[in-house]
Write an enzyme that holds these catalytic residues in place. Structure first.
Site, mmCIF file in Angstrom:
data_model
loop_
_atom_site.group_PDB
_atom_site.id
_atom_site.type_symbol
_atom_site.label_atom_id
_atom_site.label_comp_id
_atom_site.label_asym_id
_atom_site.label_seq_id
_atom_site.Cartn_x
_atom_site.Cartn_y
_atom_site.Cartn_z
ATOM 1 N N ARG A 99 1.985 17.631 -6.798
ATOM 2 C CA ARG A 99 3.484 17.213 -6.518
ATOM 3 C C ARG A 99 4.520 17.706 -6.985
ATOM 4 N NH1 ARG A 99 -0.513 12.900 -6.503
ATOM 5 N NH2 ARG A 99 -1.126 12.246 -4.345
ATOM 6 N N ASP A 147 -1.396 4.886 -3.838
ATOM 7 C CA ASP A 147 -2.814 4.797 -4.777
ATOM 8 C C ASP A 147 -3.157 3.461 -5.072
ATOM 9 O OD1 ASP A 147 -1.823 7.778 -5.679
ATOM 10 O OD2 ASP A 147 -0.151 6.431 -5.820
ATOM 11 N N ARG A 206 -5.385 2.745 -2.082
ATOM 12 C CA ARG A 206 -6.596 3.412 -2.028
ATOM 13 C C ARG A 206 -7.461 2.871 -3.106
ATOM 14 N NH1 ARG A 206 -3.269 9.204 -2.358
ATOM 15 N NH2 ARG A 206 -3.560 9.678 -0.254
ATOM 16 N N HIS A 210 3.425 8.957 -9.417
ATOM 17 C CA HIS A 210 2.440 9.133 -8.326
ATOM 18 C C HIS A 210 1.818 10.610 -8.258
ATOM 19 C CE1 HIS A 210 0.945 9.355 -4.268
ATOM 20 N NE2 HIS A 210 1.832 10.198 -3.732
#
Length: 324
Positions: free
Chosen positions: A95, A155, A158, A182
């Site tokens: 990212r 996250d 999940r 993140h």
């Protein structure tokens, strides 16, 4: 059923109608979260096509959301601008690799939004989300409470799903958080993780089949989930779109909901001048407050490392950012 705050109509401008943006629009329409949705994209034909496609499904939803395409001038009267535009993460790319490309894109986007007279809340989803949320705050000049990143909301979702699978408990009854960037330096907060009202560590002590090594593996699967999905189908979009819809609902319903979003640190967790994922109370005004979890020494160290990863990325672009 239309959702209103008092007599106010809830209006969202979505910038970027790619995989994430269009999935977010689909979630908004199906859940009836907003009254009006304006879809904006550099590819105007793509935005128009999405509007047509979504409107053709209205007969099946029962939610009369007004959906239309538009431009930056339309941001003047909206309550929330959601940014999903930007360069996409490619296989093998982190990212943070996206920073240079997306900072330039965001400067142009935010300048155009603010030029419209916009005075609402920004919600940023584009990666690297913590970096771009900080940039949106700086470029817009809005109060930090009204600039929010999607942070570690996905996250955390999940994490709760995988913990629920492991313990055979509904994910909604798992109260556990992923905080930090993140990205690769994020961390699980097991010291404040609960099944119902019982600490996970206590729950595990009562049954020998549960192992700490399994929890370590679960976190690795959470951390690397995006890479796995990108490898399989090129991009992640359903989960984050539903996370954005959840944040949007918390704002327009004035929920005071606790969600792990990217927020500006002003001394919390010992950090300043960085946007990073932490549990926050979200309502009609944006971020009402940042909730400070009691981290143990190891978690605190990992969180500081995560903040410094972000500060090191920000520092070349923003003079006021000083890594510790």
């Amino acid at each position: 059923m239309n959702m209103k705050i008092g007599d106010r109509v809830s209006r969202v401008a979505l910038i970027g109608t790619g995989f994430v943006g269009s999935s977010y629009a689909f979630a908004l329409m199906n859940q009836g979260i907003v009254n009006e949705l304006i879809m904006i994209d550099v590819n105007e034909e793509k935005a128009k096509g999405d509007v047509l496609d979504l409107n053709h499904g209205k007969a099946f939803t029962g939610n009369p959301t007004l959906i239309k395409s538009g431009n930056y001038d339309d941001c003047k009267n909206v309550d929330l601008v959601v940014i999903c535009a930007g360069a996409n993460q490619k296989p093998g790319e982190t990212r943070l690799d996206l920073v240079e490309k997306n900072l330039k894109i965001f400067k142009e986007i935010v300048d155009k939004v603010m030029a419209s007279g916009f005075d609402g809340i920004f919600l940023v989803a584009t990666n690297p989300v913590d970096i771009l949320t900080y940039a949106t705050w700086k470029y817009s000049g809005l109060p930090k409470e009204r600039v929010i990143g999607s942070g570690t909301i996905l996250d955390t979702a999940r994490f709760r799903f995988l913990l629920g699978e492991y313990f055979n408990v509904a994910p909604k009854n798992i109260h556990a958080y992923i905080i930090g960037e993140h990205g690769d330096s994020e961390l699980p907060v097991y010291s404040s993780a609960y099944i119902g009202a019982l600490p996970i560590k206590k729950y595990m002590e009562r049954n020998e089949k549960y192992k700490k090594a399994d929890l370590d593996e679960i976190f690795i699967r959470v951390r690397d989930a995006a890479y796995e999905i990108i490898k399989s189908k090129g991009a992640t979009y359903y989960g984050i779109a539903m996370g954005l819809a959840r944040i949007t609902k918390a704002i327009f319903s004035n929920e005071n909901a606790v969600l792990t979003v990217s927020a500006h640190m002003d001394g919390q967790y010992g950090q300043e001048n960085v946007y990073i994922g932490v549990p926050c109370v979200i309502n009609r005004n944006g971020i009402r407050e940042i909730m400070e979890l009691e981290l143990n020494e190891e978690e605190q160290q990992k969180f500081e490392n995560s903040a410094n990863v972000l500060k090191n990325i920000l520092a070349p672009y923003f003079d006021e950012v000083k890594p510790s």
